[in-house]
Design an enzyme around this catalytic site. Structure first.
Site, PDB file in Angstrom:
ATOM      1  N   LYS A  89      39.033  59.280  -8.652  1.00 23.85           N
ATOM      2  CA  LYS A  89      39.028  60.738  -8.505  1.00 23.85           C
ATOM      3  C   LYS A  89      39.716  61.111  -7.191  1.00 23.85           C
ATOM      4  CE  LYS A  89      35.853  64.705  -8.758  1.00 23.85           C
ATOM      5  NZ  LYS A  89      34.433  65.119  -8.807  1.00 23.85           N
ATOM      6  N   SER A 164      33.431  68.206 -12.485  1.00 24.71           N
ATOM      7  CA  SER A 164      34.765  68.255 -11.917  1.00 24.71           C
ATOM      8  C   SER A 164      35.541  66.945 -12.051  1.00 24.71           C
ATOM      9  CB  SER A 164      34.669  68.631 -10.449  1.00 24.71           C
ATOM     10  OG  SER A 164      34.011  67.613  -9.730  1.00 24.71           O
ATOM     11  N   SER A 188      29.048  66.539 -11.797  1.00 31.84           N
ATOM     12  CA  SER A 188      30.492  66.340 -11.926  1.00 31.84           C
ATOM     13  C   SER A 188      30.907  65.007 -12.534  1.00 31.84           C
ATOM     14  CB  SER A 188      31.171  66.507 -10.569  1.00 31.84           C
ATOM     15  OG  SER A 188      31.293  67.878 -10.278  1.00 31.84           O
TER      16      SER A 188
END
Lengths: 497, 506, 113
Positions: A89, A164, A188
């Protein structure tokens, strides 16, 4: 015609642990696997847009070849994850590799150091494939709030992958990477894991070093693994944990966080599963509820005893979470002023106040601005007690209620998300509606407890995830339960891309 | 019981003293409070990262890392040395140490702040300062009370081209950013710039004695001053970087504000910047409201608990403090309290004094030389004792030359000037210049005889009028080339005149 | 009895009475200034409306009786995590490489004001 299938019979579908064995034995070359992964990326990335940055092909192949050399020569350390590509990420700092946090404000910024978790994984031979898309500064539940454009759900390209960590989830689901790192501040990891039908774990707070994780809300978030199977999740996780002298809030993992499928029977006889009714409360889609209940029935067939329970303060978890997260964020994001790194507009004779305000106007997207303003508000003199302090007290109440529940139950279960993946653009105009998606995930962050989302079925071709929570440092138990259910559900669908 | 009583008495005298200084309506004319920032110069690394604190003289931005530059993703970890230092300081000031304390974020934007928040401590919003209470005496029985002591990080250093308000850009050096600081906040107990200076000087000496602070390092002690003059609002002066400047800045501010008030203008709340080159204060911002710093507990750091055991451990190795040292100087060397107070007002001076004693210097005259002539000379040159060429060997020798009658007081003053200027040993200077004090009455008598025989008229006059006596004394002094003690010459002349007078009358 | 409200806080002409959690445009502007973010008029309009709605929702926590409850700032019961006072050097050049505007080795910032 299809080089991927003709040369490499679907190696990217292998589990990470099988792949590790194959590479160590030499039966699959790390280089070949890397090549096939890159090939897959070439073919699907345009549709999915899971990545913000992909490491150069030649570099990746060279790193893989180095692993193969060590295998061949029997010399040099071969880590437990030798040759396995990993998608990271884009809020985890990677030395020398651009890290954007999905934002324009970090334009031009190249980290000068590696996050501790990156150091650990690279030491084990994992190869960083690239940096995955995300909601800007991890603020969102759909990966639509990225400066680099949205990621699409591999199961239905018109829908969001969740957020996210949507890029990481989509990359794993779309077979662009066998494993990925996400971060979870209020869901997330679990939200996109659920929406993309992958396994995602939000670890007990403190188990994984946050050094190098670009902060959104420090007291809530953890980096966690995202994989296609529970076993892979446990394997990757086992190489991420450990006390880090660079993170004051990190702890040494007790044995209970680890999982090995060998010593665990498939049955769950005697396991007590609590089902907080609040997880099936207002706002849940019937199709999601049904799928999760079916999975719970499956769990019972394995010997577990499921029983409804209540954790009343869950209804206050969402506002408490957002107040705390936004408050911490408003402070964390103050550093992006354009002086030391990132976007910097020309001075044109203006003073620093104006230039800071201009950098931040251009650099931040609307959701980030909303949260900074609300966080600033909640911390202001006169409002602190009413919002921030009150929210932190609710956190205490919530912890006590969970502690009480864990006196009766080994694990708690419920849906990871109250809804199925929604259409891109459906909720961007209504922030509050978007926030509501996190209703089932935020309690784990407020309490610091571990929580895992496991794929548990499909509705109208869209994935549904079930969430398991346990007491702090009981990841091992969660893995065992999830592993048993995973085997028994035996989902074999793959996204058609 | 007895202690409580003594304390009460002390408070009473303080209150009474205050009253005397107050204006007609009982309000003091000037009220000053200080926020002192002290770098813990004994620590080798910054407060939250492992960068070296040895940045003085280094190129800009060489002592930096991702943590102190506020790079994304970095986290602070507390330097344990800072905690030990803070305990020592709190003990020395008589403050009460919080058993459980934590760090807070103070949120505000400024170009010297790498994160645009400062990790500090606070007494509200869930925060607990490191210590509260305590005091520092500033002489004359007066004490300045301490409100709180907290640990925090230093911001970076800003460099302007020209002045702060005209510089076309700001240059930032982060070498200093993250240095461990202790902030000491006083109650508004000072009533003059001189008291503020005394406070800083005595505080400095305490910190020096503790070994946590080195006064020889430029800018290691800085302060912000809050000043209110009767009839005006509170004005904050920032960027005061020495205890000499605190007196200057406050005096400037008093003059400025009194000027405004006398012209019927109002003095509003504002923050001003001390420009130490121009020696004036310039307005930074007018405060419409209290700054909203949005404090909240630092989530990246865990609370700190301070056990009785740790406090006892630190207490056991506490070095001698100025107050104890003063007592020692009084008891052991017979130094008058006021002189002793001046000596311990600077650790360097007190150390210097003791070094001289080791070289067998006579304590009392030595103390007078150090706190009198030497101090005056150094003040004039605006240097500190460690910056001068004077060593304990110089002073010990000078004192013994006077004691042995080789130098008169007057000559010794001249020699001291020479020592300060050149660093040469006093005995060398005496030999080269052929200086020698005429110290005995015997040797003076001869000269008096000679002067009397050379000036018979004057002697006659002197028997009647004072003016002629002075002429004779002057002649004697001239004959000795100033090497005689004037008092002694005076006495010798008068004694001789008396002899003549009594023989005449007989 | 009305709840205590900080007097130092600026009163906003378009903000309202106690218990109402609407955020007026002026207050949005003020908060944006505190956070050093310039906002367009369009953003101010939208935020004022959106943030009021969100805050209204946040006020749900008012229902909870938190009398006598300690806040949880940290979920871990850790205390006294320290670092030894031992220096380490970091290649400062690498850090400086990210600086958008420099003058020599200095980081260049806009002027005061």
């Amino acid at each position: 015609m299809d080089s991927f299938h003709s040369y490499y019979p679907l190696p990217s579908r292998l589990s990470v642990s099988d792949l590790c064995d194959a590479i160590r034995r030499g039966s699959i070359k790390a280089e070949d696997y890397m090549a096939s992964t890159l090939d897959r990326i070439r073919r699907v990335e345009e549709k999915v847009h899971a990545f913000i940055t992909i490491v150069e092909e030649s570099t990746l192949l060279e790193r893989a070849r180095e692993i193969d050399r060590r295998v061949r020569d029997g010399k040099g350390f071969l880590g437990a994850l030798a040759g396995i590509p990993i998608a990271v990420k884009d809020l985890i700092c990677t030395k020398g590799l651009r890290t954007t946090c999905g934002s324009r404000i970090l334009e031009g910024y190249i980290p000068t150091y590696n996050a501790t978790v990156i150091e650990r994984l690279e030491e084990q031979g994992a190869i960083i494939l690239g940096k995955t898309n995300m909601d800007e500064f991890a603020m969102g539940s759909s990966t639509e709030f990225s400066y680099f454009g949205p990621t699409r759900n591999p199961w239905d390209l018109s829908r969001v992958p969740g957020g996210s960590s949507g890029g990481s989830a989509a990359a794993v689901a779309a077979l662009e990477a066998p494993m990925a790192l996400g971060s979870d501040t209020g869901g997330s990891i679990r939200c996109p894991a659920s929406f993309c039908s992958v396994v995602g774990l939000k670890p007990t707070y403190g188990l994984v070093s946050r050094f190098g994780l670009i902060a959104y809300a420090n007291s809530l978030e953890q980096i966690g693994p995202m994989t296609r199977t529970v076993e892979d999740c446990a394997l990757l996780f086992s190489h991420m944990v450990g006390r880090d002298p660079l993170d004051s809030t990190s702890v040494e993992p007790p044995k209970t966080v680890f999982f090995s499928k060998k010593d665990d029977a498939m049955d769950l006889v005697g396991l007590k599963v609590g089902i907080p009714k609040e997880f099936f409360g207002e706002g849940i889609q019937e199709s999601v509820a049904k799928t999760v209940r079916k999975a719970l029935e499956k769990l019972e067939s394995l010997g577990a005893q499921c029983e409804e329970t209540t954790i009343p303060s869950i209804q206050y978890a969402l506002p408490a979470y957002y107040i705390i997260a936004m408050s911490e964020a408003s402070s964390n994001l103050a550093r992006y002023d354009g002086l030391r790194y990132g976007l910097r507009v020309p001075d044109r004779g203006y003073g620093w106040n104006t230039i800071f305000a201009e950098n931040r106007r251009l650099g931040f997207g609307p959701e980030v601005k909303r949260r900074i303003i609300l966080g600033t508000y909640a911390l202001s003199a006169g409002y602190f007690d009413k919002y921030y302090l009150k929210a932190q007290k609710i956190r205490t109440i919530l912890r006590m209620e969970f502690q009480r529940a864990f006196k009766r139950f080994d694990v708690l279960a419920g849906p990871s998300m109250p809804i199925l993946p929604f259409k891109i653009g459906e909720k961007v105009g209504n922030p509050l509606e978007m926030y509501m998606c996190d209703v089932d995930t935020v309690p784990a962050n407020l309490t610091g407890l571990p929580a895992l989302s496991l794929p548990c079925g499909f509705r109208n071709g869209l994935p549904v995830g079930i969430q398991f929570m346990a007491q702090a440092f009981q990841e091992g138990l969660i893995f065992r339960v999830a592993y048993a259910l995973e085997k028994s559900l035996d989902l074999r669908e793959e996204p058609r891309l | 019981m007895a202690m409580a009583k003594a304390k009460k008495k002390e408070r009473m005298t303080r209150v009474m003293r205050r009253d005397e200084e107050k204006g007609k309506d009982g309000e003091p004319e000037v009220i000053i409070g200080l926020e002192v920032h002290v770098q813990l110069t004994n620590l080798k690394t910054k407060l939250f990262c492992s960068c070296s604190t040895d940045y003085r003289g280094a190129e800009p931005n060489t002592h930096v890392c991702p943590i102190c530059m506020g790079e994304p993703g970095t986290l602070p970890v507390v330097n344990e040395g800072a905690i030990e230092d803070a305990i020592m300081v709190a003990l020395a000031l008589g403050s009460s140490i919080s058993r459980r304390t934590l760090f807070s974020r103070k949120n505000y934007f400024y170009p010297d702040m790498p994160k645009n928040f400062q990790i500090s401590q606070y007494d509200k919003a869930g925060g607990v300062p490191f210590a509260t209470g305590g005091s520092v005496s500033i002489g004359g029985g007066k004490k300045v009370r301490i409100r709180r002591i907290q640990i925090e990080e230093d911001p970076g250093r800003l460099v302007y081209e020209g002045t702060i308000d005209s510089s076309p850009y700001i240059l930032v050096d982060y070498n200093r950013a993250g240095l461990p600081l202790i902030e000491i906040v006083t109650e508004p107990d000072m009533e003059s710039p001189k008291e503020a200076r005394m406070f800083l000087q005595n505080l400095r000496s305490i910190l020096e004695h503790l070994g946590v602070f080195d006064e020889s390092l430029q800018g290691a002690m800085r302060c912000d001053a809050n000043i209110s003059i009767k009839g005006g609002k509170r004005v904050e002066i920032k960027n005061i970087s020495s205890f000499k400047d605190v007196e200057r800045a406050l005096s400037f501010e008093i003059t400025r504000q009194k000027g405004l008030l006398s012209r019927g203008l109002r003095v509003g709340m504002e923050t001003r910047h001390w420009d130490d080159l121009r020696r004036i204060t310039v307005s930074l911002r007018v405060k419409e409201e209290e700054q909203d710093y949005r404090y909240f507990p630092e989530p990246d750091l865990v609370p700190i608990t301070i056990s009785e055991g740790l406090i006892a451990k630190v207490k056991a190795c506490m070095p001698i403090l100025p107050s104890e040292r003063k007592r020692l100087f009084i008891d052991k060397y017979g130094i008058p309290p006021q002189t002793a107070e001046v000596l311990v007002g600077s650790k360097a001076l007190a150390d210097f004094f003791e070094e001289c004693i080791k070289l067998k210097a006579d304590p009392l005259p030595l103390a007078n030389w150090l706190t009198g002539d030497l101090k005056a000379l150094l003040n004039e040159m605006e240097i500190e004792i460690w910056e001068s060429k004077v060593t304990p060997a110089h002073m010990a020798e000078l004192v013994s030359l006077v004691k042995d009658g080789i130098l008169s007081g007057k000559m010794a003053k001249e020699v001291l000037k020479e020592v300060v200027a050149t660093g040469r040993m006093p005995r060398k200077i005496v030999e080269e210049k052929g200086l020698r004090a005429i110290a005995s009455m015997e040797s003076l008598k001869e000269i008096v005889e000679r002067v009397f025989s050379e000036n018979p008229e004057a002697v006659k006059d002197a028997l009647r009028q004072e003016k002629a006596v002075h002429f004779l004394i002057g002649q004697v002094m001239k004959a000795t080339k100033g090497s005689a003690d004037p008092l002694m010459a005076n006495e010798a002349v008068r004694r001789r005149l008396q002899e003549i007078a009594s023989s005449v009358s007989a | 009895m009305p709840k205590e409200r900080k007097l130092s806080r600026r009163e906003f002409p378009d903000s309202k009475k106690e218990g109402d959690s609407r955020i007026g445009k002026e207050e949005v502007k003020h908060l944006a200034w505190l956070a050093r973010m310039k906002l367009s008029n369009k953003e101010i309009d939208a935020f004022s409306q959106q943030l009021s709605q969100i805050l209204q929702y946040f006020r749900k926590i008012d229902e909870v009786d938190t009398e006598g409850i300690e806040p949880t700032y940290h979920v871990l019961d850790l205390t006294n995590v320290f670092r030894k006072d031992e220096p380490r050097t970091f290649p400062a050049e690498e850090v400086l490489r990210n600086v958008p505007e420099k003058k020599g080795r200095y980081v260049k910032a806009p002027r005061m004001g």
